[in-house]
Write a protein that holds these residues in place. Structure first.
Motif, PDB file in Angstrom:
ATOM      1  N   ASN A  55      -4.098   7.572   7.519  1.00 31.18           N
ATOM      2  CA  ASN A  55      -4.839   6.654   8.354  1.00 31.18           C
ATOM      3  C   ASN A  55      -5.451   5.598   7.443  1.00 31.18           C
ATOM      4  O   ASN A  55      -6.355   5.891   6.657  1.00 31.18           O
ATOM      5  CB  ASN A  55      -5.938   7.399   9.138  1.00 31.18           C
ATOM      6  CG  ASN A  55      -6.623   6.515  10.136  1.00 31.18           C
ATOM      7  OD1 ASN A  55      -6.913   5.347   9.868  1.00 31.18           O
ATOM      8  ND2 ASN A  55      -6.908   7.061  11.311  1.00 31.18           N
ATOM      9  N   PHE A  56      -4.973   4.378   7.531  1.00 35.92           N
ATOM     10  CA  PHE A  56      -5.442   3.319   6.634  1.00 35.92           C
ATOM     11  C   PHE A  56      -6.815   2.794   7.023  1.00 35.92           C
ATOM     12  O   PHE A  56      -7.513   2.215   6.198  1.00 35.92           O
ATOM     13  CB  PHE A  56      -4.415   2.181   6.581  1.00 35.92           C
ATOM     14  CG  PHE A  56      -3.232   2.562   5.751  1.00 35.92           C
ATOM     15  CD1 PHE A  56      -3.297   2.540   4.371  1.00 35.92           C
ATOM     16  CD2 PHE A  56      -2.045   2.963   6.344  1.00 35.92           C
ATOM     17  CE1 PHE A  56      -2.209   2.898   3.585  1.00 35.92           C
ATOM     18  CE2 PHE A  56      -0.961   3.326   5.580  1.00 35.92           C
ATOM     19  CZ  PHE A  56      -1.041   3.303   4.195  1.00 35.92           C
ATOM     20  N   ARG A  57      -7.259   2.989   8.227  1.00 34.45           N
ATOM     21  CA  ARG A  57      -8.602   2.564   8.650  1.00 34.45           C
ATOM     22  C   ARG A  57      -9.668   3.476   8.051  1.00 34.45           C
ATOM     23  O   ARG A  57     -10.666   3.021   7.527  1.00 34.45           O
ATOM     24  CB  ARG A  57      -8.700   2.531  10.181  1.00 34.45           C
ATOM     25  CG  ARG A  57     -10.021   1.979  10.706  1.00 34.45           C
ATOM     26  CD  ARG A  57     -10.083   1.901  12.240  1.00 34.45           C
ATOM     27  NE  ARG A  57      -9.826   3.181  12.876  1.00 34.45           N
ATOM     28  CZ  ARG A  57      -8.670   3.578  13.428  1.00 34.45           C
ATOM     29  NH1 ARG A  57      -7.635   2.765  13.444  1.00 34.45           N
ATOM     30  NH2 ARG A  57      -8.526   4.757  13.969  1.00 34.45           N
ATOM     31  N   THR A  58      -9.408   4.819   8.102  1.00 34.31           N
ATOM     32  CA  THR A  58     -10.422   5.776   7.639  1.00 34.31           C
ATOM     33  C   THR A  58     -10.186   6.238   6.200  1.00 34.31           C
ATOM     34  O   THR A  58     -11.062   6.811   5.583  1.00 34.31           O
ATOM     35  CB  THR A  58     -10.432   7.019   8.531  1.00 34.31           C
ATOM     36  OG1 THR A  58      -9.185   7.714   8.385  1.00 34.31           O
ATOM     37  CG2 THR A  58     -10.668   6.653   9.983  1.00 34.31           C
ATOM     38  N   GLY A  59      -8.960   6.033   5.688  1.00 38.11           N
ATOM     39  CA  GLY A  59      -8.625   6.525   4.355  1.00 38.11           C
ATOM     40  C   GLY A  59      -8.141   7.968   4.342  1.00 38.11           C
ATOM     41  O   GLY A  59      -7.756   8.489   3.309  1.00 38.11           O
ATOM     42  N   GLU A  60      -8.167   8.633   5.504  1.00 35.77           N
ATOM     43  CA  GLU A  60      -7.732  10.038   5.589  1.00 35.77           C
ATOM     44  C   GLU A  60      -6.224  10.145   5.332  1.00 35.77           C
ATOM     45  O   GLU A  60      -5.431   9.333   5.804  1.00 35.77           O
ATOM     46  CB  GLU A  60      -8.038  10.583   6.981  1.00 35.77           C
ATOM     47  CG  GLU A  60      -7.506  11.998   7.185  1.00 35.77           C
ATOM     48  CD  GLU A  60      -7.512  12.410   8.656  1.00 35.77           C
ATOM     49  OE1 GLU A  60      -7.295  13.594   8.900  1.00 35.77           O
ATOM     50  OE2 GLU A  60      -7.728  11.555   9.531  1.00 35.77           O
ATOM     51  N   VAL A  98       0.847  -1.191   0.000  1.00 33.48           N
ATOM     52  CA  VAL A  98       0.000   0.000   0.000  1.00 33.48           C
ATOM     53  C   VAL A  98       0.882   1.240   0.000  1.00 33.48           C
ATOM     54  O   VAL A  98       1.927   1.280   0.640  1.00 33.48           O
ATOM     55  CB  VAL A  98      -0.956   0.030   1.222  1.00 33.48           C
ATOM     56  CG1 VAL A  98      -1.969  -1.092   1.131  1.00 33.48           C
ATOM     57  CG2 VAL A  98      -0.185  -0.048   2.526  1.00 33.48           C
ATOM     58  N   SER A  99       0.449   2.248  -0.747  1.00 34.87           N
ATOM     59  CA  SER A  99       1.189   3.510  -0.815  1.00 34.87           C
ATOM     60  C   SER A  99       0.847   4.379   0.394  1.00 34.87           C
ATOM     61  O   SER A  99      -0.319   4.564   0.723  1.00 34.87           O
ATOM     62  CB  SER A  99       0.825   4.251  -2.100  1.00 34.87           C
ATOM     63  OG  SER A  99       1.419   5.533  -2.104  1.00 34.87           O
ATOM     64  N   VAL A 100       1.877   4.912   1.027  1.00 37.36           N
ATOM     65  CA  VAL A 100       1.695   5.843   2.136  1.00 37.36           C
ATOM     66  C   VAL A 100       1.794   7.274   1.625  1.00 37.36           C
ATOM     67  O   VAL A 100       0.984   8.131   1.941  1.00 37.36           O
ATOM     68  CB  VAL A 100       2.750   5.606   3.251  1.00 37.36           C
ATOM     69  CG1 VAL A 100       2.595   6.617   4.373  1.00 37.36           C
ATOM     70  CG2 VAL A 100       2.660   4.185   3.768  1.00 37.36           C
ATOM     71  N   GLN A 101       2.813   7.546   0.789  1.00 40.31           N
ATOM     72  CA  GLN A 101       3.080   8.896   0.275  1.00 40.31           C
ATOM     73  C   GLN A 101       3.938   8.771  -0.974  1.00 40.31           C
ATOM     74  O   GLN A 101       4.715   7.835  -1.094  1.00 40.31           O
ATOM     75  CB  GLN A 101       3.825   9.699   1.348  1.00 40.31           C
ATOM     76  CG  GLN A 101       4.342  11.049   0.875  1.00 40.31           C
ATOM     77  CD  GLN A 101       5.072  11.790   1.981  1.00 40.31           C
ATOM     78  OE1 GLN A 101       4.447  12.260   2.896  1.00 40.31           O
ATOM     79  NE2 GLN A 101       6.389  11.892   1.880  1.00 40.31           N
ATOM     80  N   GLY A 102       3.819   9.721  -1.878  1.00 44.24           N
ATOM     81  CA  GLY A 102       4.625   9.723  -3.093  1.00 44.24           C
ATOM     82  C   GLY A 102       5.948  10.444  -2.906  1.00 44.24           C
ATOM     83  O   GLY A 102       6.354  10.762  -1.798  1.00 44.24           O
ATOM     84  N   ASP A 127      -2.785   1.721  12.273  1.00 45.72           N
ATOM     85  CA  ASP A 127      -3.332   2.228  11.013  1.00 45.72           C
ATOM     86  C   ASP A 127      -2.852   3.640  10.697  1.00 45.72           C
ATOM     87  O   ASP A 127      -3.119   4.155   9.615  1.00 45.72           O
ATOM     88  CB  ASP A 127      -4.865   2.220  11.047  1.00 45.72           C
ATOM     89  CG  ASP A 127      -5.415   0.824  10.885  1.00 45.72           C
ATOM     90  OD1 ASP A 127      -4.930   0.094   9.992  1.00 45.72           O
ATOM     91  OD2 ASP A 127      -6.316   0.446  11.650  1.00 45.72           O
ATOM     92  N   LEU A 128      -2.168   4.281  11.617  1.00 41.47           N
ATOM     93  CA  LEU A 128      -1.713   5.665  11.457  1.00 41.47           C
ATOM     94  C   LEU A 128      -0.208   5.669  11.163  1.00 41.47           C
ATOM     95  O   LEU A 128       0.600   5.256  12.001  1.00 41.47           O
ATOM     96  CB  LEU A 128      -2.008   6.451  12.729  1.00 41.47           C
ATOM     97  CG  LEU A 128      -1.953   7.958  12.656  1.00 41.47           C
ATOM     98  CD1 LEU A 128      -2.864   8.509  11.576  1.00 41.47           C
ATOM     99  CD2 LEU A 128      -2.331   8.540  14.013  1.00 41.47           C
ATOM    100  N   VAL A 129       0.150   6.103   9.945  1.00 39.64           N
ATOM    101  CA  VAL A 129       1.552   6.073   9.505  1.00 39.64           C
ATOM    102  C   VAL A 129       1.968   7.476   9.090  1.00 39.64           C
ATOM    103  O   VAL A 129       1.254   8.167   8.356  1.00 39.64           O
ATOM    104  CB  VAL A 129       1.746   5.088   8.332  1.00 39.64           C
ATOM    105  CG1 VAL A 129       3.198   5.046   7.895  1.00 39.64           C
ATOM    106  CG2 VAL A 129       1.259   3.691   8.724  1.00 39.64           C
ATOM    107  N   TYR A 130       3.137   7.900   9.556  1.00 38.89           N
ATOM    108  CA  TYR A 130       3.721   9.200   9.217  1.00 38.89           C
ATOM    109  C   TYR A 130       4.870   8.964   8.247  1.00 38.89           C
ATOM    110  O   TYR A 130       5.614   7.992   8.381  1.00 38.89           O
ATOM    111  CB  TYR A 130       4.252   9.895  10.475  1.00 38.89           C
ATOM    112  CG  TYR A 130       3.189  10.190  11.491  1.00 38.89           C
ATOM    113  CD1 TYR A 130       2.532  11.415  11.480  1.00 38.89           C
ATOM    114  CD2 TYR A 130       2.819   9.250  12.447  1.00 38.89           C
ATOM    115  CE1 TYR A 130       1.534  11.695  12.416  1.00 38.89           C
ATOM    116  CE2 TYR A 130       1.830   9.522  13.381  1.00 38.89           C
ATOM    117  CZ  TYR A 130       1.195  10.738  13.352  1.00 38.89           C
ATOM    118  OH  TYR A 130       0.214  11.009  14.270  1.00 38.89           O
ATOM    119  N   ALA A 131       5.023   9.876   7.282  1.00 42.02           N
ATOM    120  CA  ALA A 131       6.084   9.710   6.288  1.00 42.02           C
ATOM    121  C   ALA A 131       6.674  11.065   5.922  1.00 42.02           C
ATOM    122  O   ALA A 131       5.989  12.087   5.968  1.00 42.02           O
ATOM    123  CB  ALA A 131       5.529   9.029   5.037  1.00 42.02           C
ATOM    124  N   THR A 132       7.950  11.054   5.556  1.00 38.04           N
ATOM    125  CA  THR A 132       8.624  12.271   5.097  1.00 38.04           C
ATOM    126  C   THR A 132       9.123  12.060   3.674  1.00 38.04           C
ATOM    127  O   THR A 132       9.289  10.939   3.210  1.00 38.04           O
ATOM    128  CB  THR A 132       9.810  12.634   6.010  1.00 38.04           C
ATOM    129  OG1 THR A 132      10.750  11.551   6.012  1.00 38.04           O
ATOM    130  CG2 THR A 132       9.344  12.922   7.423  1.00 38.04           C
TER     131      THR A 132
END
Length: 170
Positions: free
Chosen positions: A161-166, A128-132, A146-151
């Motif tokens: 948030n993978f649970r809500t799609g936000e 699954v993609s978190v960020q481009g 379900d909450l992932v932070y990325a830089t």
């Protein structure tokens, strides 16, 4: 660049290749170079193999994967069948079985399963993609997996948030 390398054709030392962001080549022993060796190929060239039996046959490894040429860089075929990547950093969530997340060179931040029921191993659809963008560091919330932070490059930071799609920039 840290990955810049020079390769010499083992059958004709007039053919030189310089790997870097672009793929430069020379056909006159290094007197002149052109930057078109990697035309229609993803940038950031890290590895080049030259067939010693037929030096028209080249295999190139870059941030976009593996490419092969049979005509000394005139055309390239992208061998986009293997899931390969260069992770900068890896984070693990608290699920059982866990999911791993990592920032990929030039190809965003992704997450995938640590264990599968299939004996064939993970496939592209398992990720699954978190960020481009350029994927750098990522971190999973220690309480909510379900909450992932990325830089990413230029200080970009996001939360997904993978649970809500936000998904939101920070």
């Amino acid at each position: 660049m840290y990955f810049s390398q020079i390769r010499v054709d083992p059958t004709d030392n007039k053919n030189l290749y310089v790997l870097g962001v672009a793929l430069h080549r020379s056909v006159d022993g290094g007197k002149t170079f052109t930057g078109d060796g990697g035309r229609n190929v993803h940038a950031d060239h890290h590895a080049l193999w030259i067939d010693s039996r037929d030096s028209r046959h080249l295999v190139l490894g870059c941030d976009g994967g593996i490419y092969v040429s049979y005509d000394r860089c005139t055309t390239w075929d992208h061998l986009n069948t293997n899931a390969i990547g260069q992770f900068y950093h890896v984070a693990i969530d608290t699920r059982k079985p866990y999911r791993g997340y990592g920032g990929l060179q030039d190809n965003g931040t992704w997450g995938g399963p640590g264990l599968l029921r299939s004996r064939s191993g993970p496939v592209n659809e398992d990720w699954v993609s978190v960020q481009g963008g350029d994927g750098f560091r990522c971190q999973v919330d220690p309480v909510d997996p379900d909450l992932v932070y990325a830089t990413s490059q230029n200080g970009a930071m996001s939360r997904r948030n993978f649970r809500t799609g936000e998904q939101a920039s920070i």
